[in-house]
Design a protein around this motif. Structure first.
Motif, PDB file in Angstrom:
ATOM      1  N   LEU A 160      20.756   0.684  26.309  1.00  0.00           N
ATOM      2  CA  LEU A 160      20.972  -0.015  27.578  1.00  0.00           C
ATOM      3  C   LEU A 160      21.218   0.974  28.714  1.00  0.00           C
ATOM      4  CD1 LEU A 160      23.245  -3.063  26.641  1.00  0.00           C
ATOM      5  CD2 LEU A 160      20.974  -3.172  27.681  1.00  0.00           C
ATOM      6  N   ASN A 161      22.022   1.977  28.438  1.00  0.00           N
ATOM      7  CA  ASN A 161      22.338   2.978  29.459  1.00  0.00           C
ATOM      8  C   ASN A 161      21.083   3.742  29.881  1.00  0.00           C
ATOM      9  OD1 ASN A 161      24.408   4.662  30.962  1.00  0.00           O
ATOM     10  ND2 ASN A 161      23.441   6.236  29.717  1.00  0.00           N
ATOM     11  N   ASN A 162      20.264   4.129  28.915  1.00  0.00           N
ATOM     12  CA  ASN A 162      19.023   4.851  29.232  1.00  0.00           C
ATOM     13  C   ASN A 162      18.086   3.983  30.066  1.00  0.00           C
ATOM     14  OD1 ASN A 162      19.976   7.025  27.795  1.00  0.00           O
ATOM     15  ND2 ASN A 162      18.799   6.586  25.947  1.00  0.00           N
ATOM     16  N   LYS A 163      18.026   2.714  29.715  1.00  0.00           N
ATOM     17  CA  LYS A 163      17.184   1.780  30.474  1.00  0.00           C
ATOM     18  C   LYS A 163      17.705   1.641  31.903  1.00  0.00           C
ATOM     19  CE  LYS A 163      14.102  -1.659  30.767  1.00  0.00           C
ATOM     20  NZ  LYS A 163      12.650  -1.419  30.734  1.00  0.00           N
ATOM     21  N   ALA A 164      19.024   1.518  32.036  1.00  0.00           N
ATOM     22  CA  ALA A 164      19.630   1.374  33.369  1.00  0.00           C
ATOM     23  C   ALA A 164      19.375   2.615  34.216  1.00  0.00           C
ATOM     24  CB  ALA A 164      21.129   1.116  33.240  1.00  0.00           C
ATOM     25  N   GLU A 165      19.476   3.790  33.614  1.00  0.00           N
ATOM     26  CA  GLU A 165      19.230   5.028  34.365  1.00  0.00           C
ATOM     27  C   GLU A 165      17.776   5.125  34.808  1.00  0.00           C
ATOM     28  OE1 GLU A 165      20.589   8.393  32.146  1.00  0.00           O
ATOM     29  OE2 GLU A 165      22.701   8.029  32.640  1.00  0.00           O
ATOM     30  N   SER A 166      16.870   4.662  33.966  1.00  0.00           N
ATOM     31  CA  SER A 166      15.449   4.729  34.331  1.00  0.00           C
ATOM     32  C   SER A 166      15.116   3.747  35.458  1.00  0.00           C
ATOM     33  CB  SER A 166      14.564   4.448  33.115  1.00  0.00           C
ATOM     34  OG  SER A 166      14.672   3.092  32.707  1.00  0.00           O
ATOM     35  N   LEU A 167      15.840   2.632  35.516  1.00  0.00           N
ATOM     36  CA  LEU A 167      15.574   1.619  36.542  1.00  0.00           C
ATOM     37  C   LEU A 167      16.341   1.879  37.835  1.00  0.00           C
ATOM     38  CD1 LEU A 167      15.759  -1.612  34.338  1.00  0.00           C
ATOM     39  CD2 LEU A 167      13.702  -0.662  35.388  1.00  0.00           C
ATOM     40  N   GLY A 168      17.520   2.507  37.723  1.00  0.00           N
ATOM     41  CA  GLY A 168      18.414   2.605  38.873  1.00  0.00           C
ATOM     42  C   GLY A 168      19.312   1.378  38.927  1.00  0.00           C
ATOM     43  N   PHE A 169      20.434   1.504  39.623  1.00  0.00           N
ATOM     44  CA  PHE A 169      21.478   0.482  39.569  1.00  0.00           C
ATOM     45  C   PHE A 169      20.982  -0.897  39.997  1.00  0.00           C
ATOM     46  CE2 PHE A 169      25.204  -1.888  40.774  1.00  0.00           C
ATOM     47  CZ  PHE A 169      26.145  -1.520  39.825  1.00  0.00           C
ATOM     48  N   ASP A 170      20.292  -0.972  41.131  1.00  0.00           N
ATOM     49  CA  ASP A 170      19.904  -2.282  41.668  1.00  0.00           C
ATOM     50  C   ASP A 170      18.921  -3.001  40.753  1.00  0.00           C
ATOM     51  OD1 ASP A 170      21.534  -1.980  43.851  1.00  0.00           O
ATOM     52  OD2 ASP A 170      19.979  -1.125  45.123  1.00  0.00           O
ATOM     53  N   LYS A 171      17.861  -2.295  40.344  1.00  0.00           N
ATOM     54  CA  LYS A 171      16.862  -2.919  39.477  1.00  0.00           C
ATOM     55  C   LYS A 171      17.449  -3.267  38.123  1.00  0.00           C
ATOM     56  CE  LYS A 171      12.168  -1.770  40.811  1.00  0.00           C
ATOM     57  NZ  LYS A 171      10.923  -1.092  40.387  1.00  0.00           N
ATOM     58  N   LYS A 227      20.655  -8.002  33.733  1.00  0.00           N
ATOM     59  CA  LYS A 227      21.601  -9.118  33.899  1.00  0.00           C
ATOM     60  C   LYS A 227      22.889  -8.903  33.093  1.00  0.00           C
ATOM     61  CE  LYS A 227      17.874 -12.402  34.845  1.00  0.00           C
ATOM     62  NZ  LYS A 227      17.860 -12.031  36.251  1.00  0.00           N
ATOM     63  N   ILE A 228      23.415  -7.703  33.199  1.00  0.00           N
ATOM     64  CA  ILE A 228      24.692  -7.391  32.558  1.00  0.00           C
ATOM     65  C   ILE A 228      25.575  -6.673  33.569  1.00  0.00           C
ATOM     66  CG2 ILE A 228      23.746  -7.203  30.215  1.00  0.00           C
ATOM     67  CD1 ILE A 228      23.806  -4.145  30.583  1.00  0.00           C
ATOM     68  N   ASP A 229      26.852  -6.597  33.252  1.00  0.00           N
ATOM     69  CA  ASP A 229      27.782  -5.826  34.072  1.00  0.00           C
ATOM     70  C   ASP A 229      27.598  -4.354  33.698  1.00  0.00           C
ATOM     71  OD1 ASP A 229      29.978  -4.450  35.119  1.00  0.00           O
ATOM     72  OD2 ASP A 229      31.312  -6.174  34.927  1.00  0.00           O
ATOM     73  N   LEU A 230      26.907  -3.606  34.548  1.00  0.00           N
ATOM     74  CA  LEU A 230      26.571  -2.221  34.219  1.00  0.00           C
ATOM     75  C   LEU A 230      27.811  -1.341  34.119  1.00  0.00           C
ATOM     76  CD1 LEU A 230      23.410  -1.711  36.456  1.00  0.00           C
ATOM     77  CD2 LEU A 230      23.486  -2.150  34.008  1.00  0.00           C
ATOM     78  N   ASP A 231      28.810  -1.615  34.949  1.00  0.00           N
ATOM     79  CA  ASP A 231      30.030  -0.808  34.884  1.00  0.00           C
ATOM     80  C   ASP A 231      30.755  -1.023  33.560  1.00  0.00           C
ATOM     81  OD1 ASP A 231      29.487   0.204  37.347  1.00  0.00           O
ATOM     82  OD2 ASP A 231      31.126  -0.800  38.402  1.00  0.00           O
ATOM     83  N   LEU A 232      30.817  -2.271  33.123  1.00  0.00           N
ATOM     84  CA  LEU A 232      31.467  -2.560  31.842  1.00  0.00           C
ATOM     85  C   LEU A 232      30.673  -1.943  30.694  1.00  0.00           C
ATOM     86  CD1 LEU A 232      33.694  -3.962  30.251  1.00  0.00           C
ATOM     87  CD2 LEU A 232      32.307  -6.060  30.286  1.00  0.00           C
ATOM     88  N   MET A 233      29.346  -2.016  30.795  1.00  0.00           N
ATOM     89  CA  MET A 233      28.503  -1.408  29.763  1.00  0.00           C
ATOM     90  C   MET A 233      28.780   0.084  29.642  1.00  0.00           C
ATOM     91  SD  MET A 233      25.598   0.731  29.555  1.00  0.00           S
ATOM     92  CE  MET A 233      24.743   0.523  31.108  1.00  0.00           C
TER      93      MET A 233
END
Length: 354
Positions: A308-319, A325-331
């Motif tokens: 999930l973290n790798n996916k979030a980094e590849s997309l950037g925070f907004d995308k 659709k998750i709480d990125l900070d909690l993740m």
């Protein structure tokens, strides 16, 4: 005739003015008019035109016209309007022939502020602001209230400021969820105040706090990574370049020591001992799972959170916020804490093997 300019993914709709008489059919009429003065080949024309088109979409009866000051029939009109920089943006309110000159850095937030102020009406469906503008009263109030904050002093037409501004904008974007106290102050608009604050060159980035009421200056290159470090260290924030929390957020050394003792066999009252060191709910939840399931869940959960973290980094925070659709900070907090828990598990496994 309405003109169109196609550039990469943008199409611009505007009226190219051929002479002064044509300009006067727009200026002073029933519509408000954003006027873009330019010369052939001037840097920033397309970007400015894109911003003006976006702005016009958010106001009723707001037109965009362009005037080429190298066109012989426009030269006198440009001179009479004191156009000495290119591109230059003027706003003419409906039925008014007196222009309002835009003097800030060319950014959508600033142009929208400018138009809203002079037309005295809000933009329609205005996007959420990215960059925050300070006024002297804001800085004075924060110093008086002993608030920690970062001020970025700049001038709109300063070459070095223009080079640094995309990095400043990224910085604002990264910290927008934290609502961090970071703001820009224009030394074009507030020249006397900047002199009072000992700002003698631009850009200049200062951190202010009760310990440093006169400011401590950022002394490195105006690029994202060093500025990010400066803000994190001084405002006690924990963001990385992707806008996610960094790799230490949520970790608690005292809680880690309790976990270490747990893996050494000291199981009694572990939840209570964690609570006594103010461990977060994330720690408490993981230890509850540990008690219930043993350490076998750690590997699977680490794998899931890492993906999930790798996916979030590849997309950037907004995308990532929109798509995952998750709480990125909690993740990220869960990932950081679980890494700490797993490190203690691994350490004690090695010790027991020895």
């Amino acid at each position: 005739m309405i003109s169109f300019l196609f550039s990469l993914s943008f199409s611009f709709i505007y009226q190219e003015i051929e002479n002064e008489a044509q300009a006067k059919t727009f200026i002073g009429g029933k519509n408000h008019v954003l006027t873009l003065y330019y010369k052939n080949g001037c840097t920033g024309f397309e970007d400015a035109l894109r911003l003006l088109n976006k702005t016009a979409e958010m106001f009723e009866n707001l037109s965009v016209i362009t005037i080429n000051c190298m066109n012989y029939d426009n030269m006198q009109f440009c001179v009479s309007n004191q156009i000495d920089r290119y591109p230059t943006i003027h706003l003419y309110a409906a039925k008014q022939r007196r222009p309002r000159k835009f003097t800030e850095y060319r950014d959508l937030d600033f142009i929208l502020d400018f138009v809203e102020y002079h037309l005295k009406k809000p933009a329609i469906n205005r996007p959420k602001r990215i960059m925050k503008l300070y006024q002297p009263k804001d800085i004075n109030a924060m110093i008086e209230n002993k608030t920690n904050f970062v001020a970025i002093y700049y001038k709109p037409f300063c070459r070095y400021c223009a080079q640094a501004m995309p990095h400043f904008k990224n910085l604002f974007n990264i910290f927008k969820k934290d609502n961090a106290n970071i703001g820009l102050l224009s030394c074009e608009t507030y020249e006397d105040y900047c002199e009072k604050m000992n700002v003698t060159y631009y850009p200049k980035v200062n951190f202010y706090s009760p310990e440093f009421p006169n400011g401590t200056e950022f002394m490195e290159q105006y690029t994202l990574q060093p500025m990010l470090k400066f803000v994190n260290e001084n405002l006690n924030t924990h963001r990385n370049i992707f806008g996610l929390l960094d790799n230490t957020f949520g970790q608690n050394e005292q809680a880690d020591n309790v976990i270490d003792e747990y893996f050494q066999g000291k199981h009694e009252n572990v939840i209570e001992r964690l609570q006594n060191v103010n461990a977060s709910q994330v720690y408490l939840d993981f230890v509850s799972k540990l008690i219930e399931n043993g350490p076998k869940f750690i590997a699977d959960e680490l794998k899931s959170l890492t993906e999930l973290n790798n996916k979030a980094e590849s997309l950037g925070f907004d995308k990532a916020t929109e798509e995952l659709k998750i709480d990125l900070d909690l993740m990220k907090e869960k990932l950081n804490v679980l890494k700490s828990v797993d490190a203690k598990r691994a350490k004690n496994m090695i010790s027991s093997d020895l």
